[in-house]
Write an enzyme that holds these catalytic residues in place. Sequence first.
Site: not given
Ligand code: GLA
Length: 693
Positions: A196, A251
């Site tokens: 990430d 997301d």
């Molecule tokens: C980010 C990522 C998500 C998830 C969260 C976890 O937002 O893009 O897919 O992994 O972190 O905290």
Amino acid sequence: MRHPSLPRARRRVIGALTAAVLGAGGLSVPAATALPQAPGTPGAAPRAAVPERAPALPPAPAAGAEAPAATPPMGFNNWNSTHCRADFHEAMVKGIADIFVARGLKEAGYTYVNLDDCWALPERNAEGKLVPDPVRFPNGIKAVADYVHAKGLKFGIYTSAGTKTCNRAGFPGALGHEYSDAQQFADWGVDYLKYDNCNNQGVDAKLRYTTMRDALRATGRPIVYSICEWGQNKPWEWAKDVGQLWRTTGDISDNWGSMLSIMKRNLPLAPYAGPGHWNDPDMLEVGNGGMTDTEYRSHFSMWSIMAAPLLIGADLRKVPESTFEILGNREVIAVNQDRLGKQGTVVSSEGGRWVVAKELADGSRAVALFNESARPQRIATTAQAVGLAQATAYKVRDLWRHGSAHTAGTLSATVPAHGTVLLRVAPERAWAVLPPSMELSAEDNVMAEATSTGRLTTAVTDLGRTPALKVAAALTGPQGWTVRPTSPTARRVLNGGQKLTTGWEFTVPAGTAPGSYGLTLTVTHRSITGTRLTHSAPAAVSVVVPPPAGRSYLSDIGWLSAVNGFGPVEKDRSNGESKAGDGRPLTIGGQVFAKGLGAHASSTVEYYTGGRCTTVSAQVGVDDEKGTRGTVAFEIWADGVKAASTGVLTNAMNAQPLTADVRGAKAVRLVVTDGGDGIDSDHADWADLAIGC
Ligand code: GLA
């Protein structure tokens, strides 16, 4: 050329050293570790949070070995269903692995069982190692990996290319610990890492992601590497040799609008995808409950045709049976996993009707007819338009209905609101043994007032080269409606290319609330080989109320339909781009308006007028909220006639009056176009928008 990498113990020391430095709150880095500096800080004191340096040259992948992720990765990740809630734990993960095997998902290709954020404790141990959360994972991570491996599946984990992960609790990230963490993952038996982007300290993304690639390689264990920097640094331009997949967007969340906007951003990136390097529009929401099954089938169809990773994001221990039917559809999965590895491309897109085609290894094409709009629409293309060579006829396989037919070349269907028809099409020599493809369609935009009688026309067309025999059509309405034909509903022989058109009269029961109502057209026929077939297609009728006599603001009257370029159309607010009600006061050239609509190009809002109204008037312009780049044009349509329009308006201009004569029209349409330069910043206000009836 595999380098005999440094002894493991030494690597641990370097990792621990860096950790100690970070832990001390940004002291300078000891010269011995010679960490690379972040760009933009030439000659400055070294930053504490920088990627670890390679202790040895990473081994290149063995020549001749099959590329990792030769087809898009398939599996599971808990994030979309649990986030960091307490129901993310060992028993859940094991339960998913069990279900993969028991429900045939493993067999269907789902391989990776992956953990997302929140599996660790917030602090590393004294050796700088990551510590699994003992409540969620009382037996540690290796025990879970072993369990997953024992089922013949693979295991994945998560961390961030930053000092901490994304969750507020702040779990340790791998920036500055890449080699140590990668080795720990490899020691646990990790086969997949999602990396990430949170808390990245502004360190160059290429440097951060490349360092972890090298650290993973240095372990000697094949680990699929998923880059998750949300498309911020255009990874499709540089990450082909870094990871096997990269997120292209922020997301996803479990609703139609989120899925749609991500799809639209991922589609144009098709040229960058291929075996071993995939665009990742984020994990699946199928089964999480925020969309209908029709929408989930669309989501799954489009992720499949975009050659996206298929990571199930629902807790399979709790989903309805329909979720398994969607996720387990082998014919759709075959489109996604096709070894040619092409991402589908947009053939056409207009009025919410999308045609996306994907070339497959056997020369056939997967074709998605995707309906973005909130009413059924006929979506059509041709075998030629999707890239197939000229042929007498083609085989058309419906991948959701699991039936085959032949067509002389037209590919067409009436697709339900938010639905997708997914086809697999190829030239076919033995076409004559397949029944003809039948196109069912219903008149669009039918309106009726409650207690009144309405009329609707349907058609069934033989798209093949053989006749359809004993064709019979029936139309059924919602409960309490009566429907009767006003022309023949049956034909003994319908030849290839011929159409049977039927008129219908229906009554809407008293007290029916305004809104869109679904009807179903069902057609049965026999093929020349004697097979009896049944098809059905949706139709829709809008139940409407006539506008009140006198002058009214249209923002106080319900519309028939509203389509917008960004977020929803707003009433008495400007366009806030994402959720309903998120706009600001309508403002054009400093003038604020209390009433009106806030739209975004390209937009169409339609109102029922029932032949009872005379004028529509407004003060129109580009809202002040978006700097200087917006350019739009406004149009008012009375049924099929453009009754008034502006030229191109810019942010610099004050509100312009616009009035249209709409006498006799059954409906009026308010259209905003992009001014010819794309929709960027096109916040279009219909201020003081009123109708006289
Ligand atoms: C980010 C990522 C998500 C998830 C969260 C976890 O937002 O893009 O897919 O992994 O972190 O905290």
